[in-house]
Each structure stands twice: as C-alpha cells, then as structure tokens.
Design an enzyme around this catalytic site. Structure first.
Site, mmCIF file in Angstrom:
data_model
loop_
_atom_site.group_PDB
_atom_site.id
_atom_site.type_symbol
_atom_site.label_atom_id
_atom_site.label_comp_id
_atom_site.label_asym_id
_atom_site.label_seq_id
_atom_site.Cartn_x
_atom_site.Cartn_y
_atom_site.Cartn_z
ATOM 1 N N GLY A 61 -3.524 0.099 33.354
ATOM 2 C CA GLY A 61 -3.336 0.326 34.775
ATOM 3 C C GLY A 61 -4.413 1.148 35.451
ATOM 4 N N THR A 140 -13.468 1.788 31.257
ATOM 5 C CA THR A 140 -12.730 2.374 30.130
ATOM 6 C C THR A 140 -13.240 3.777 29.803
ATOM 7 O OG1 THR A 140 -14.235 1.307 28.568
ATOM 8 C CG2 THR A 140 -12.176 0.146 29.091
ATOM 9 N N ARG A 262 10.625 -4.610 61.284
ATOM 10 C CA ARG A 262 10.974 -3.868 62.481
ATOM 11 C C ARG A 262 12.462 -4.066 62.770
ATOM 12 N NH1 ARG A 262 7.045 -5.188 67.423
ATOM 13 N NH2 ARG A 262 8.361 -3.579 68.395
ATOM 14 N N HIS A 263 12.997 -3.172 63.560
ATOM 15 C CA HIS A 263 14.364 -3.370 64.054
ATOM 16 C C HIS A 263 14.407 -4.663 64.883
ATOM 17 C CE1 HIS A 263 12.784 -2.235 67.984
ATOM 18 N NE2 HIS A 263 12.185 -1.207 67.384
ATOM 19 N N SER A 266 15.253 -4.713 70.960
ATOM 20 C CA SER A 266 16.122 -3.727 71.598
ATOM 21 C C SER A 266 16.169 -3.939 73.105
ATOM 22 C CB SER A 266 15.616 -2.307 71.303
ATOM 23 O OG SER A 266 14.444 -2.035 72.064
ATOM 24 N N ASN A 269 12.953 -2.916 74.501
ATOM 25 C CA ASN A 269 11.924 -3.946 74.313
ATOM 26 C C ASN A 269 11.960 -4.965 75.447
ATOM 27 O OD1 ASN A 269 12.416 -4.038 70.717
ATOM 28 N ND2 ASN A 269 10.916 -2.874 71.880
ATOM 29 N N ARG A 313 18.697 1.587 66.827
ATOM 30 C CA ARG A 313 18.265 0.192 66.712
ATOM 31 C C ARG A 313 17.934 -0.206 65.278
ATOM 32 N NH1 ARG A 313 14.662 3.211 69.668
ATOM 33 N NH2 ARG A 313 12.409 3.147 69.225
#
Length: 514
Positions: A61, A140, A262-263, A266, A269, A313
């Site tokens: 990793g 490495t 996102r919500h 609304s 919005n 929201r």
C-alpha cells in the site's frame, strides 16, 4: 531517543477533535469581518522542505499512502508532490517481468538505479525551483544502503528526510493488494490477470531476498505495521512531520467506497436563496423517497454508515434510508453570514464589492460574519480523518461541503473546487484505488433547479435550467476515473449511472469549469 511505539488503536486524538466539531462551533466563529481567509496555522511551514521516503515490499500500500499524503497536504494548502520511481522506470521498461527485479539481474539493477536517481534529481529541482514543501519518493527503498544514499542526497541540500515504512504480514491484506495491483497497475496492462498475479508474487519474492526493515536509530521515521495496528515513531522533530504522521496513522489500505449526495431540492433552492434551514420542496421529498432504491443499486448488500449535517434538508433527505445515522455539525453548509437568506441578485445589489471580490477568489473570500471555502476545509479535517479510517460511508450534505470533500478525494485544485457543479438529485460513488480514485454517478430522474452560477456572471438560480454533470478535468482525469455506462434502477424513479467520459467533456463538449 528510543522509538515510540503505539500498540493500541492510535485514533484516540481524532475523536477529541470530532467531539469538538460535532457538538461545538467550527473554527473561525470569532471572525466576523468579510475578507480573505488565512492559512490557518500553516504559515510556519513556508521554510520547510521535507523528503518523505516510502519504504516497504510491493503490495503493502505504499503508493496509496503516498498519494493520500500528497492529496491531504495539498488540500490543506501545502505544496506537495509524489515522485514515483516506477513511473520513471517504465520509460525504459514499461512491462517488466519478475526477473527484472532479481538481485542477480545486473541490467535490471542498473535501470532501477537510474530511475531512482532521476526521481531524486527531479524532486530536488522541484524543492529548489518550484517552492516545494513535501516531496514523496515513492519506491520500495528496501535496503539500508539505498536509504543512506537518499538521506545523503537530500541533506546535502539542507532538506529534512522522513521515512514512512508500511510493513504487513497479514496475508488477507497482501492478497487484496495483489488483486488490486493486477487490475490497475500500468505494469500489467492488457495481461491475463492470473498470469499477472503470479508474476507479481515472484516480484515480491525477489524483493524479500534483500529487504531490510528500518531500524537505523538516527533516522526520522514512522513504521506502520499491519495497517496502523501498531505504529513506531522515531526521531520526529517538527510540526509538519507530526501532521504527516498523524494523518498516516488514520489511514487504512483495505478496499471501500464513499457515497456522496446533496440534500434534495429545498424551498430555498426553488427561490434561489442562499443558506437558511429550509424544508425540502415537493420534488426534494420525491428524491428522498427515491434515494433508498438509488443507493441500493450502488451499495448492494453492504453495511454502510450514513452521515448528515444538522440541518433539516439533509435529515429529511435521509429519512427513508435505514442505515445507522450520525449528524455532524461540521457538515453544515458554508455560513453565508450577512448574506444568509438572500438571493445572488440581492447580494449583487446590496454588497456589489463583496460580490465581485468573492468571484475574484472564491476559495479564500470570507462572507461578512460567515465563512470562506478555506474555513470549511479547516472544519472538515476531522471529517476527512474519520472517512480515511472508516469503512463504507455515505454522506448527505450541502453543495459547498461536497465540493470540498470531492476536491479532497479527486485532487481538484483549490481555485477550481468552488466552481464545480455538484448537481441535486444525484449520488456520487468514489472508490479510492492504488493508482487513482474511481468515480460513478447515479442520477435520479427527478427534476430540480440548477444552483450553479458561473464565475463573473449575475445570478441565474431558480427555474428549470438543466444541470450538466461535469467535474473538473484536472481532478478527475489525473485520478484515473473509470467510465461507467450501466443503467441502474431506483424506486420509484429510474436513475442512470452517468458516463464519466460524458461527465468529463471528453466527447467534445467543453468542461463546465468556469
């Protein structure tokens, strides 16, 4: 000084930060004047030059850790860059077999040494001529002789050196990494996966013959053992080194995904108003009802954790999802200060100089009595730490917050991140990989207003303007985004996994980066 070992879970510090941000206010609440945000404590790194040298056998990793450190530091305004020795080696040997890495292969050794020298030379030039703060040498670096050579080269120029070793003997983790490499590594492009896996195992055995773990007492190093189940720290001396170590302690290298939404649309919005704590509109409610089906099409049977902000929201949007939920104050929308509840047209008329100043430098501009994007990044840091150390997570939050989170995972430059389109009624799935981040988008067929305003334009919010799903090319292309074209089913609406070729504008359209 003897090495300092953490044998227990090293994340206790981050929980203290999380409690502060979850229950209290975010940093910068005492700043009420409009203007530009500061570098929040990173001023002291201006004269810092640190070479971070990755150490470890293949399939441990290292490249993933290196990429994440660079991404994290750049997100925090630190000039960081990774120099992957394998990329230099591929210029001469693009698809080597395991024999190339045999210690008895003199020509292979010569080419690998030349690649290392080229990478180090480029890193030193970058420090000197491009104002670099943290350069990561990703290889490495498996012998004491190689590490001593790197240390001598860097210290001769006056640069600090810190080694980060990823050591792992967990066979399941190693196998997962081998499976990841055989499908994503440039060394094995176009090869049979099983042949690639066998060859990669042989490559690991060649490195094991000469591998020497870090134990040089004079070196500055952190040793991450079995994905930070044990951490050994030695001779750490400055602030930036401790920040890098703190971040590395919270990483894991096991596969997982993150879902962002996102919500739903609304009431604010629809009216084109900023901020507030409005309820969802009827179409936003429809998205909330469709969201379980849309998420299931992507998540499947996985157990995920769901985070929302503390605003109505987002809570309403997540109402029908049955996953364990947590509300975060740190996920609340960017504070618009005196402009909260206004439309862009009203802001342009009432605060014309501020309206223009924000467009000039949207990342750093702070609303009067509110926040800048840079301020948001500060309060999101504990969220990012928790996301890095956690497993599968879904976040339902706000446009500015998602821009910052997306920019972190996709390595989007600061000046571009505030101008990204993050559409309503869309789920974005991000899957960090060793050589990039895979992105998929699942869009519900539920209309919503466009809340996107291009730079140096008057407001154009509200109405039925269609939204184009276009992340910035600079972030997405650089991170190896994979094209997804499958249709997905959501209930009760049908959604579509948007082609990333389409979303990047690679089909001839101009990207929506203003």
């Amino acid at each position: 000084m003897a090495p300092f070992t953490l044998g227990c879970e090293p994340m206790v510090f981050v929980h203290l930060l999380h409690d502060e941000y979850a229950e209290g206010d975010h940093p910068g609440d005492d700043v009420i004047a409009g203007g530009m945000a500061s570098n929040f404590g990173f001023e002291q790194i201006e004269d810092s030059h640190i070479c971070v040298v990755m150490v470890g056998l293949p399939a441990r990793g290292k490249s993933l850790i290196a990429q994440k450190i660079v991404r994290y530091l750049k997100w925090l305004s630190v000039n960081a860059k990774s120099f992957n020795v394998g990329s230099y080696r591929r210029a001469d040997t693009p698809h080597p077999t395991a024999d190339f890495f045999d210690t008895g292969n003199a020509e292979g050794e010569r080419l690998r040494r030349a690649a290392a020298e080229a990478a180090v030379n480029d890193m030193l030039r970058w420090f000197e001529h491009e104002g670099g703060h943290v350069g990561i040498l990703d290889a490495t670096n498996s012998t004491r002789t190689r590490r001593a050579w790197i240390e001598e080269r860097c210290k001769s120029k006056g640069y600090d050196v810190m080694f980060v070793e990823s050591k792992c003997d967990d066979e399941e983790l190693i196998m997962n990494n081998i499976l990841e490499v055989k499908t994503t590594s440039p060394d094995y492009v176009g090869q049979d996966p099983e042949v690639a896996a066998r060859d990669f195992r042989d490559r690991i055995r060649n490195y094991e013959k000469v591998y020497e773990t870090i134990d040089e007492p004079h070196l500055t190093y952190v040793k991450l053992i079995n994905v930070s189940s044990q951490v050994i720290i030695n001779q750490v001396s400055n602030y930036l080194q401790t920040r890098i170590i703190y971040f590395a302690m919270n990483l894991h290298i096991t596969p997982r995904s993150i879902w962002l939404s996102r919500h739903g649309e609304s009431e604010f919005n629809v009216l084109g108003k900023l901020g507030g704590d409005a309820n969802l509109s009827p179409r936003g409610m429809a998205y909330a009802e469709a969201l379980p089906g849309l998420v299931k099409a992507s998540v499947g049977g996985k157990d995920i954790t769901l985070w929302t902000s503390t605003m109505k929201r987002t809570i309403q949007t997540a109402k029908h999802l049955t996953y364990p939920k947590k509300q975060w104050k740190a996920l609340d929308e960017l504070d618009a200060g005196v402009c909260d509840g206004l439309t862009y047209e009203e802001i342009e008329k009432k605060y014309p100089e501020d309206f223009r100043a924000r467009d000039d430098d949207k990342y750093n501009y702070r609303y009067q009595g509110g926040e800048s994007y840079r301020d948001v990044v500060i309060r999101l840091e504990p969220i990012i730490m928790e996301m890095e150390r956690g497993s599968d997570i879904m976040v339902v939050t706000h446009q500015a917050i998602l821009r910052c989170i997306y920019a972190y995972f996709m390595n989007v430059p600061q000046d571009q991140s505030p101008w990204m389109e993050i559409p309503l009624h869309t789920v974005i799935k991000l899957t960090p990989r060793a050589y990039g981040t895979q992105e998929e988008r699942f869009k519900a067929n539920i209309p919503a207003v466009s809340t996107f305003r291009a730079k140096y334009t008057s407001a154009n919010m509200g109405g039925e303007t269609p939204e184009r799903v276009k992340p910035p090319v600079a972030g997405a292309q650089a991170n190896g985004v994979i094209t997804i074209n499958d249709d997905v089913e959501s209930a009760p609406q049908k959604g579509r996994a948007v082609s990333v070729v389409e979303s990047l504008g690679l089909n001839g359209d101009k990207p929506a980066v203003e």
